[in-house]
Enzyme design. Structure first.
Site, PDB file in Angstrom:
ATOM      1  N   GLU A  46       0.823  -1.215   0.000  1.00  0.00           N
ATOM      2  CA  GLU A  46       0.000   0.000   0.000  1.00  0.00           C
ATOM      3  C   GLU A  46       0.858   1.266   0.000  1.00  0.00           C
ATOM      4  O   GLU A  46       0.649   2.161  -0.816  1.00  0.00           O
ATOM      5  CB  GLU A  46      -0.927   0.006   1.223  1.00  0.00           C
ATOM      6  CG  GLU A  46      -1.718   1.292   1.336  1.00  0.00           C
ATOM      7  CD  GLU A  46      -2.697   1.327   2.488  1.00  0.00           C
ATOM      8  OE1 GLU A  46      -2.608   0.489   3.403  1.00  0.00           O
ATOM      9  OE2 GLU A  46      -3.574   2.209   2.457  1.00  0.00           O
ATOM     10  N   ASP A  66      -0.708  -4.900   3.162  1.00  0.00           N
ATOM     11  CA  ASP A  66      -1.319  -3.723   3.787  1.00  0.00           C
ATOM     12  C   ASP A  66      -0.753  -3.686   5.202  1.00  0.00           C
ATOM     13  O   ASP A  66      -1.139  -4.485   6.051  1.00  0.00           O
ATOM     14  CB  ASP A  66      -2.842  -3.865   3.803  1.00  0.00           C
ATOM     15  CG  ASP A  66      -3.533  -2.612   4.334  1.00  0.00           C
ATOM     16  OD1 ASP A  66      -2.862  -1.793   4.991  1.00  0.00           O
ATOM     17  OD2 ASP A  66      -4.743  -2.470   4.107  1.00  0.00           O
ATOM     18  N   ILE A  68      -0.895  -1.658   7.868  1.00  0.00           N
ATOM     19  CA  ILE A  68      -1.914  -1.459   8.902  1.00  0.00           C
ATOM     20  C   ILE A  68      -3.231  -1.260   8.175  1.00  0.00           C
ATOM     21  O   ILE A  68      -3.366  -0.320   7.386  1.00  0.00           O
ATOM     22  CB  ILE A  68      -1.636  -0.213   9.772  1.00  0.00           C
ATOM     23  CG1 ILE A  68      -0.311  -0.348  10.519  1.00  0.00           C
ATOM     24  CG2 ILE A  68      -2.780   0.016  10.757  1.00  0.00           C
ATOM     25  CD1 ILE A  68       0.045   0.879  11.357  1.00  0.00           C
ATOM     26  N   ASP A  69      -4.177  -2.154   8.392  1.00  0.00           N
ATOM     27  CA  ASP A  69      -5.504  -1.944   7.814  1.00  0.00           C
ATOM     28  C   ASP A  69      -6.385  -1.426   8.935  1.00  0.00           C
ATOM     29  O   ASP A  69      -6.550  -2.089   9.962  1.00  0.00           O
ATOM     30  CB  ASP A  69      -6.057  -3.252   7.235  1.00  0.00           C
ATOM     31  CG  ASP A  69      -7.298  -2.979   6.412  1.00  0.00           C
ATOM     32  OD1 ASP A  69      -7.286  -1.996   5.643  1.00  0.00           O
ATOM     33  OD2 ASP A  69      -8.285  -3.703   6.569  1.00  0.00           O
ATOM     34  N   THR A  71      -6.048   2.246   9.516  1.00  0.00           N
ATOM     35  CA  THR A  71      -5.159   3.319   9.993  1.00  0.00           C
ATOM     36  C   THR A  71      -5.948   4.388  10.735  1.00  0.00           C
ATOM     37  O   THR A  71      -5.462   4.954  11.716  1.00  0.00           O
ATOM     38  CB  THR A  71      -4.372   3.918   8.805  1.00  0.00           C
ATOM     39  OG1 THR A  71      -3.539   2.890   8.283  1.00  0.00           O
ATOM     40  CG2 THR A  71      -3.510   5.092   9.226  1.00  0.00           C
ATOM     41  N   ASP A 198      -6.334  -4.298   0.787  1.00  0.00           N
ATOM     42  CA  ASP A 198      -7.297  -4.440   1.881  1.00  0.00           C
ATOM     43  C   ASP A 198      -7.939  -5.830   1.880  1.00  0.00           C
ATOM     44  O   ASP A 198      -8.382  -6.312   2.916  1.00  0.00           O
ATOM     45  CB  ASP A 198      -8.421  -3.397   1.757  1.00  0.00           C
ATOM     46  CG  ASP A 198      -7.910  -1.969   1.863  1.00  0.00           C
ATOM     47  OD1 ASP A 198      -7.161  -1.692   2.808  1.00  0.00           O
ATOM     48  OD2 ASP A 198      -8.254  -1.138   1.000  1.00  0.00           O
TER      49      ASP A 198
HETATM   50  O1  LIG Z   1      -6.108   2.706   4.614  1.00  0.00           O
HETATM   51  P1  LIG Z   1      -6.296   1.449   5.409  1.00  0.00           P
HETATM   52  O2  LIG Z   1      -6.623   1.719   6.829  1.00  0.00           O
HETATM   53  O3  LIG Z   1      -5.209   0.472   5.176  1.00  0.00           O
HETATM   54  O4  LIG Z   1      -7.584   0.683   4.742  1.00  0.00           O
HETATM   55  C1  LIG Z   1      -8.931   1.163   4.756  1.00  0.00           C
HETATM   56  C2  LIG Z   1      -9.761   0.372   5.722  1.00  0.00           C
HETATM   57  O5  LIG Z   1      -9.787  -0.992   5.364  1.00  0.00           O
HETATM   58  C3  LIG Z   1     -11.187   0.896   5.718  1.00  0.00           C
HETATM   59  O6  LIG Z   1     -11.988   0.119   6.558  1.00  0.00           O
HETATM   60  C4  LIG Z   1     -11.819   0.852   4.340  1.00  0.00           C
HETATM   61  O7  LIG Z   1     -13.074   1.463   4.366  1.00  0.00           O
HETATM   62  C5  LIG Z   1     -10.946   1.593   3.354  1.00  0.00           C
HETATM   63  O8  LIG Z   1     -11.527   1.456   2.062  1.00  0.00           O
HETATM   64  C6  LIG Z   1      -9.536   1.030   3.378  1.00  0.00           C
HETATM   65  O9  LIG Z   1      -8.745   1.678   2.420  1.00  0.00           O
HETATM   66 MG   LIG Z   2      -6.162  -1.095   4.269  1.00  0.00          MG
HETATM   67 MG   LIG Z   3      -3.250   0.278   5.332  1.00  0.00          MG
END
Ligand SMILES: O=P([O-])([O-])O[C@@H]1[C@H](O)[C@H](O)[C@@H](O)[C@H](O)[C@H]1O
Ligand SMILES: [Mg+2]
Ligand SMILES: [Mg+2]
Length: 259
Positions: A46, A66, A68-69, A71, A198
């Site tokens: 990412e 990814d 940190i999913d 963030t 994600d």
């Molecule tokens: O940016 P990130 O925290 O890695 O990832 C996000 C999270 O998964 C969020 O729940 C989702 O709604 C976004 O579409 C993602 O992009």
């Molecule tokens: Mg994510």
């Molecule tokens: Mg992320």
């Protein structure tokens, strides 16, 4: 605000698309340690893509990361999930394994193609519910605040809620929402706007737990298309598809815009 300062919050595609130094450091750590073992493998990360690296699958083994999913959760409360996975592309990209770690709950979700899905070593199975009116559905609002896009998301949300369903939820991370489907805690998750990193790991976890993946218009799921319905079964997935107001964000593998 102190929290935001501490975590050195920066923004990417919009003022609500957050990234921290921790995201960048974790991604580097994962990529470097995998590279040491597998020097020829490729990566789609990412934060590397945000820094201009390509987001394309080739025939080479590729790890999709990814760091940190969730963030936004991390910035606000320190909640986060870390996810990464490996894909090998033949004619169609074929996921080989997926790993999602929920630091908050100390849960390690894993799946290997053809070998099932697990949480801390215990096998996972999706919910057996076939009646959408007895279901809980997860979704997210992502980071696009264009009023036209928000109207479409709200229209889908309203339609799904008014089926009616028992409830709607959102963990703040796509990966954990998908793991909730795999665990049988919610029947389905849908979103338009998230990215391949994600979904990559958790899509294998959902299918190995017996679930189905579908595009929001009912066709085959395409992980680069930024649209997904993940459900416990086809009946529930197809019912949700009927209620979604579809739109198509720029694909993750689209060539970069000419300057
Ligand atoms: O940016 P990130 O925290 O890695 O990832 C996000 C999270 O998964 C969020 O729940 C989702 O709604 C976004 O579409 C993602 O992009
Ligand atoms: Mg994510
Ligand atoms: Mg992320």
């Amino acid at each position: 605000e102190a929290l935001l300062d501490d975590r050195k919050v920066m923004t990417k595609s919009s003022s609500v698309d957050l990234v921290t130094q921790t995201d960048q450091k974790v991604e580097q750590l994962i990529i470097q340690s995998v590279k040491e073992k597998f020097p020829t493998h490729r990566f789609i990360g990412e934060e590397s893509v945000a820094a201009g690296e390509p987001c394309i699958l080739t025939d080479d083994p590729t790890w999709i990361v990814d760091p940190i999913d969730g963030t936004t959760n991390f910035v606000h409360a320190g909640c986060r999930a870390v996810t990464w996975y490996s894909a090998v592309r033949s004619l169609l990209p074929q996921m080989e394994f997926g790993v999602v770690f929920s630091c908050l709950e100390d849960k390690m979700f894993t799946a290997r193609r053809g070998s099932g899905a697990f949480c801390n070593g215990e096998p996972l199975q999706v919910s057996g519910q076939k009646d959408i009116q007895r279901s809980i559905i997860a979704t997210e609002f992502g980071s696009n605040r264009d009023p036209e896009v928000v109207d479409k998301m709200f229209s889908s949300l309203r339609n799904v809620l008014c089926i009616p369903v028992h409830g709607m939820r959102g963990a703040g991370t796509a990966a954990i929402n998908m793991c909730l489907v795999a665990s049988g805690c919610v029947e389905a998750y849908y979103e338009i706007g998230m990215h391949v990193w994600d979904l990559a790991a958790s899509s294998l976890i959902v299918s190995e737990a017996g679930g189905v993946l579908m595009d929001v218009e009912g066709g085959a799921a395409d992980l680069m298309s930024r649209r997904i319905v993940a459900a416990n079964n086809r009946t529930i997935a197809e019912r949700i598809v009927k209620e979604i107001h579809p739109f198509a964000p720029p694909r993750d593998d689209a060539p970069p815009l000419q300057q």
